[in-house]
Design a protein around this motif. Structure first.
Motif: not given
Length: 230
Positions: A179-197
């Motif tokens: 937890l220091q200045p310069g740290t970036v964290l991405l959250s992970g994602t939510i489900p995708m619609d499998a019908a969309v390419d």
């Protein structure tokens, strides 16, 4: 911690420009709030050949130079795609320096079946150019929305209530000394619609605040690089 050359990201935070030189970049994975649903998702991915993790949620360190604000992502082949995520940006030492923005984790799906960590390293994390101070939206974090479009078709839509909270990850970062200045964290994602390419030539992700109607977006074109000469 990354000690090489860094190019700062610039965020518009309510009209104030905040620069952050990224020194640590982390991608959360299998980070759904319901770990029962995560277990089901792991089983689905295993059927597609994606190796199952030994622990969830996961945390993948990524080269800091892969954090970028770009209108274009070059790729080597046609099986890459983005993911709608929020990003936590540690811009300074104080609580008000914790920023929340939108992000799209562009991932190599062909490489993913050989190793998720490898696939994360093979593409950039594209972040929005605007951000909110976390303290300003913390009281309604679960109401914030994530929406993604692949090639103009909506492929993801949900709320941050589906994912582990920023506070969860702040505690994790603190415990790990990150937890220091310069740290970036991405959250992970939510489900995708499998019908969309998902293998589209353009991705757009929006982080929305229903209370105010405000949104933060990131959008980029996917550009296929020339074939290698070998």
């Amino acid at each position: 911690m990354w000690e090489g050359i860094v190019f700062p990201l610039r965020f518009d935070v309510n009209g104030e420009i905040v620069e952050v030189a990224v020194t640590t970049l982390l991608n959360a994975g299998y980070a759904g709030r319901s770990q029962e649903d995560v277990a089901a998702h792991v089983a689905e991915l295993a059927e597609l050949g994606v190796p199952a993790p030994t622990h969830t949620p996961c945390l993948y360190p990524v080269a800091p130079y892969l954090a970028m604000q770009s209108a274009e992502v070059p790729v080597q082949h046609g099986r890459t795609s983005g993911e709608a995520e929020w990003a936590l940006v540690v811009a300074g030492p104080d609580e008000r320096d914790l920023l929340l923005t939108v992000a799209c984790d562009h991932t190599d799906r062909a490489l993913e079946v050989h190793g998720v960590a490898w696939s994360k390293q093979a593409g950039p994390d594209v972040l929005g150019e605007r951000a909110w101070r976390l303290v300003d939206v913390a009281d309604r974090i679960d109401e914030l929305t994530l929406t993604a479009w692949a090639g103009g078709a909506q492929i993801q839509h949900g709320t941050l209530a589906e994912l582990l909270t920023p506070q969860y990850w702040l505690d994790e970062l603190r415990d790990r000394g990150l937890l220091q200045p310069g740290t970036v964290l991405l959250s992970g994602t939510i489900p995708m619609d499998a019908a969309v390419d998902q293998f589209a030539d353009r991705w757009r992700v929006e982080l929305g605040d229903p209370k105010t109607g405000a949104t933060i977006a990131c959008e980029y074109a996917v550009r296929r690089m020339p074939e290698p000469v070998e």
